[in-house]
Design an enzyme around this catalytic site. Structure first.
Site, PDB file in Angstrom:
ATOM      1  CE  LYS A  22      -2.254   2.859   3.298  1.00 20.57           C
ATOM      2  NZ  LYS A  22      -2.635   3.048   4.807  1.00 20.57           N
ATOM      3  CG  ASN A  23       2.936   2.394   3.520  1.00 21.31           C
ATOM      4  OD1 ASN A  23       1.711   2.925   3.541  1.00 21.31           O
ATOM      5  ND2 ASN A  23       3.387   1.983   4.447  1.00 21.31           N
ATOM      6  NE  ARG A  93      -3.530  12.005   9.208  1.00 22.58           N
ATOM      7  CZ  ARG A  93      -3.634  13.392   9.695  1.00 22.58           C
ATOM      8  NH1 ARG A  93      -2.817  14.199   9.208  1.00 22.58           N
ATOM      9  NH2 ARG A  93      -4.204  13.660  10.859  1.00 22.58           N
ATOM     10  CB  CYS A 117      -4.101   6.718  10.779  1.00 24.78           C
ATOM     11  SG  CYS A 117      -4.643   5.000  10.132  1.00 24.78           S
ATOM     12  CE  LYS A 162       9.335  13.638  13.124  1.00 22.97           C
ATOM     13  NZ  LYS A 162       7.738  13.913  13.424  1.00 22.97           N
ATOM     14  CB  SER A 164       8.856  13.881   6.343  1.00 22.03           C
ATOM     15  OG  SER A 164       7.575  13.725   5.574  1.00 22.03           O
ATOM     16  CB  VAL A 165       7.971   8.287   4.414  1.00 26.56           C
ATOM     17  CG1 VAL A 165       7.563   7.652   3.182  1.00 26.56           C
ATOM     18  CG2 VAL A 165       8.859   7.386   5.040  1.00 26.56           C
ATOM     19  CG  ASP A 307       3.294   1.705   9.224  1.00 24.48           C
ATOM     20  OD1 ASP A 307       2.898   2.332  10.072  1.00 24.48           O
ATOM     21  OD2 ASP A 307       3.180   2.017   7.745  1.00 24.48           O
ATOM     22  CB  ILE A 329       7.632   7.520  13.879  1.00 27.55           C
ATOM     23  CG1 ILE A 329       8.867   6.733  13.748  1.00 27.55           C
ATOM     24  CG2 ILE A 329       7.404   8.178  12.332  1.00 27.55           C
ATOM     25  CD1 ILE A 329      10.167   7.439  13.262  1.00 27.55           C
TER      26      ILE A 329
END
EC number: 2.5.1.7
Length: 420
Positions: A22-23, A93, A117, A162, A164-165, A307, A329
């Protein structure tokens, strides 16, 4: 509202096919906005968030066709709208990823401030500040992020305050069609970023360094079509390995990659589990033993993934010994702990740390899912608890786990979906 009823004391064993990640699927789907020719994607999971992404793309004028369970054809050549609307964005998101490709290809884009979420602030500030450094004008108006640019975005050096994916992916997409070279420093290193960069490079982008903390993107004038297979879901893989570990079972995950799960596999072995890997499979054999408690500290990749925190919390709940789990995180990511305590777990939360005292068994209860990964830990807890467990708000699970009850049944779980 749909719920799961789970009958416990099951040993989960067997073989399971791992779905596409999914990611990786979500940013790659949004990145198709950049392509002037059709794109074919395979290993695309059937998930609620993927369906929401399809609807957002269609609202923009993208043609999306799922030709079978795993294959999607996408044609973004005739995009004629540049707004991702609130009614779709509010549930997810990841919708913020529509902004950068719209902006860099069409010079404008609007995205409603996103939902998803409820695990901490997860601000979009880093997405916005990076785009501004590339020359975009950004305004927040009536709940929408509106971005415009005169001409092309301009390549520049961007240091991420920071890791951040989400912001790393946004800025990679923006830079593909920018003028000049963009360098992203302190970039996220997740495998899903590597997969997205591989996809963009197949379309003609010039991205190097994905998977390291410094990524360089040389802008090109256009991106073409391509074919691409989504990388396997490392979090789903880890979830099924936990299922074997907590239930005394043995599970082999197929269509997966062990080199994306080094930190997870190391912790499972530390817990006393036997883990064997091949090129495309991972097998966990609990040897019928209760796991040993392991301390966890979530970190950006290649550290321990946030996760997988909820699933390892469950492992520690039924493990031998006391453990400390530190979440670095996201805020508010221990909402599963009070629900597990309802089932007989012992532990307490101190700020961003949970102290878990292992117990020998759990009892079924009515529990409520609060986010995607917390919800799957409650379902797995129900599989091993005595009696019956009812998990409410399972729409969280459908956002990130494909055909989850079918896969669990194939491993010996007794689980059913029902509505009330």
């Amino acid at each position: 509202m749909e719920k799961f009823r789970v009958y416990g004391q099951s040993t989960l064993s067997g073989d399971v096919q791992i779905s596409g990640a999914k990611n990786a699927a979500l940013p790659i789907l949004f990145a198709t906005i950049l392509a002037e020719e059709p794109v074919k994607l395979t290993n695309v999971p059937e998930l609620k968030d993927v369906d929401t992404t399809f609807e957002i793309l269609r609202k923009l004028g993208v043609v999306v066709e799922r030709t079978d369970e795993q294959t999607v054809l996408i044609d973004a050549s005739r995009i004629d709208r540049y707004v991702a609307p609130y009614e779709l964005v509010k549930t997810m998101r990841a919708s913020i990823w529509a902004l950068a490709p719209l902006l860099t290809r069409f010079r404008e884009g609007q995205v409603s401030l996103p939902g998803g979420c409820t695990i901490g602030a997860r601000p979009v500030d880093m997405h916005i500040s990076g785009l501004e450094k590339m020359g975009a004008a950004i305004e927040l108006d009536e709940g929408y992020v509106k971005a415009t640019v005169n001409g092309r975005l301009t390549g520049t050096r961007i240091y991420m305050d920071k890791v951040s994916v989400g912001a790393t992916l946004s800025l990679i997409m923006a830079a593909t069609l920018a003028e000049g070279v963009t360098t992203i420093e302190n970039a996220a290193r997740e495998p899903e970023i590597v997969d997205t960069a591989d996809f963009l490079n197949k379309m003609g982008a010039k991205i190097s360094g994905a998977g390291t903390d410094t990524i360089s993107i040389e802008g090109v004038s256009r991106l073409a079509g391509c074919e691409h297979s989504i990388v396997p879901d490392r979090i789903e893989t880890g979830t099924f390995l936990i299922a074997a570990a907590i239930s005394g079972g043995r599970i082999t995950c197929h269509n997966t990659k062990a080199d994306t799960l080094d930190a997870v596999i190391e912790k499972l072995r530390e817990a006393g589990m036997q883990v064997d890997v091949t090129e495309n499979t991972i097998t966990l054999d609990s040897l019928g033993q209760r796991p040993k408690a392991v301390n966890i500290r979530t970190m950006p990749h290649p550290g321990f993934p946030t996760d997988m925190q909820a699933q390892f919390t469950l492992l520690n709940v039924v493990a031998e010994g006391t453990s400390k789990i530190t979440e670095t995180i996201f805020e508010n990511r221990f909402m599963h702990v009070p629900e597990l305590i309802r089932m007989g777990a012992k532990g307490e939360i101190e700020g961003n740390t949970a102290i878990i005292h292992g117990v020998e068994s759990l009892s079924g209860a009515q529990v409520m899912a609060t986010d995607l990964r917390a919800s799957i830990s409650l379902v797995l807890a129900g599989c091993i608890a005595s009696g019956e467990t009812v998990v409410d708000r399972i729409y969280h699970i459908d956002r990130g786990y494909e055909h989850i009850e079918d896969k669990l049944r194939g491993l010996g779980a007794r689980i059913e979906r029902f509505s009330e």
